[in-house]
Design a protein around this motif. Structure first.
Motif, PDB file in Angstrom:
ATOM      1  N   ALA A  99      -8.314 -33.293 -15.588  1.00 19.81           N
ATOM      2  CA  ALA A  99      -7.258 -33.897 -16.393  1.00 19.81           C
ATOM      3  C   ALA A  99      -7.807 -34.890 -17.414  1.00 19.81           C
ATOM      4  O   ALA A  99      -7.051 -35.418 -18.232  1.00 19.81           O
ATOM      5  CB  ALA A  99      -6.257 -34.604 -15.482  1.00 19.81           C
ATOM      6  N   GLY A 100      -9.104 -35.157 -17.358  1.00 21.08           N
ATOM      7  CA  GLY A 100      -9.700 -36.114 -18.282  1.00 21.08           C
ATOM      8  C   GLY A 100      -9.541 -37.550 -17.847  1.00 21.08           C
ATOM      9  O   GLY A 100      -9.709 -38.474 -18.649  1.00 21.08           O
ATOM     10  N   ALA A 101      -9.232 -37.776 -16.560  1.00 24.87           N
ATOM     11  CA  ALA A 101      -9.046 -39.128 -16.034  1.00 24.87           C
ATOM     12  C   ALA A 101     -10.277 -39.563 -15.253  1.00 24.87           C
ATOM     13  O   ALA A 101     -10.824 -38.790 -14.459  1.00 24.87           O
ATOM     14  CB  ALA A 101      -7.814 -39.186 -15.142  1.00 24.87           C
ATOM     15  N   ALA A 102     -10.711 -40.788 -15.472  1.00 24.38           N
ATOM     16  CA  ALA A 102     -11.859 -41.338 -14.750  1.00 24.38           C
ATOM     17  C   ALA A 102     -11.393 -41.876 -13.403  1.00 24.38           C
ATOM     18  O   ALA A 102     -10.465 -42.690 -13.336  1.00 24.38           O
ATOM     19  CB  ALA A 102     -12.510 -42.447 -15.567  1.00 24.38           C
ATOM     20  N   LEU A 103     -12.032 -41.425 -12.325  1.00 24.94           N
ATOM     21  CA  LEU A 103     -11.702 -41.928 -10.988  1.00 24.94           C
ATOM     22  C   LEU A 103     -12.545 -43.175 -10.724  1.00 24.94           C
ATOM     23  O   LEU A 103     -13.774 -43.106 -10.649  1.00 24.94           O
ATOM     24  CB  LEU A 103     -11.972 -40.856  -9.937  1.00 24.94           C
TER      25      LEU A 103
END
Length: 316
Positions: A99-103
């Motif tokens: 999703a292009g989200a940094a965890l």
């Protein structure tokens, strides 16, 4: 909950929307949401991916883009090997990356029951986010995924259906709503919500209540997994279905032509379901064509907004 008086809070809890919206500047607002739940499949990695997809969905339904995520984990450390937690978190991390989200990390507590999910922050323009209300008479309603997840996963749990059905469910539950959100934004969406625990009609009722519109849903047009009706006939249901039925008792009217099985499917809980959104009728054909060409082959026009005289849903 106490109502916030912060003028930068653009969407709070007042309309039961899918996420909060907080303005940072004239060009930027944050989208904040959190969701976690108990496993609905046996494979740890798959459970992590499903939970993450479900958590990310609220950002997409608001028209936002996910940017960061934090793990939330309740872990029965006395009962399970730590390697299982590693697989769960890996599933969530890889879906967040897609999703292009940094965890960024997260928090884990010792608990008698396993639960996992994400707190997600996204971004959106403060004047271009999508609410769960705002649909107008003449708009049509589009649903982007099949219904029946809650019914089928319960059926699997009690060995009522074949394991061969599981891959179909997993594909649906791990499919990000990113491309569906992009389509709705392109075609002038007026309202959107994602279909999860309150079922299609529960979430539709929030859409109707937000600005007192009457929705008309054609049950014959609603996409669902083909095994769902037979499982309903075998009295397969979730506890959430019972709560949803009670909640919707004065909010929905069913035509006598709608089968009991279909009534159940429309009110049953979903996990990581599709988007339900409203847009002008003249844009419907183009939107459906683009959804089908992308990753939403089940997408269908399932109803319309017919009036502003009451917050009610008619199912025929």
């Amino acid at each position: 909950m106490p109502k916030s008086t912060d003028p930068n809070l653009l969407v709070g809890t007042e309309t039961s929307d899918d996420a909060g919206i907080y303005r940072i500047s004239d060009e930027l607002a944050l989208v904040n949401t959190v969701d976690y739940f108990t496993p609905i499949v046996d494979d740890p990695y798959t459970f992590g991916a499903i939970a993450a997809t479900n958590s990310l969905s609220d950002v997409y339904s608001m028209g936002g883009t996910p940017k960061t995520a934090l793990n939330i984990t309740c872990w029965p450390k006395a009962d399970l090997e730590l390697s299982i937690l590693g697989d769960i978190v890996r599933g969530g991390a890889e879906k967040a990356a897609e999703a292009g989200a940094a965890l960024l990390g997260g928090h884990t507590v010792d608990s008698p029951e396993l639960m996992y999910g994400l707190a997600v922050t996204g971004v959106v323009h403060p004047e271009k986010f999508v609410k769960n209300y705002g649909a107008r008479p003449g708009d049509v309603l589009i649903l982007t995924k099949n219904l029946g997840i809650g019914i089928l996963t319960t059926g699997l749990k009690f060995n009522k259906i074949s394991d061969e059905v599981l891959p179909q469910l997993v594909e649906s539950m791990t499919r990000l709503n990113a491309s569906a959100a992009a389509v709705m934004l392109k075609y002038d969406v007026t309202a959107c919500t994602d279909v999860t625990g309150y079922g299609l009609l529960g979430h539709a009722s929030e859409m109707a209540a937000g600005n007192s519109v009457r929705l008309k849903i054609d049950s014959s047009a609603v996409p669902y997994f083909e095994d769902a009706p037979s499982l309903v006939a075998k009295e397969t249901y979730t506890q959430a279905y019972l709560a949803n039925t009670k909640f919707l008792s004065d909010k929905v009217s069913f035509s006598s032509s709608v089968s009991e099985e279909m009534c159940h499917i429309l009110m049953e809980a979903e996990t990581s379901g599709g988007l339900l959104f409203a847009l002008p009728a003249e844009n419907a054909d183009a939107a459906i064509k683009e959804l089908h060409a992308g990753d939403c082959p089940e997408a269908a026009v399932i109803g319309e907004v017919v009036a502003t005289d009451a917050a009610h849903i008619e199912v025929h």
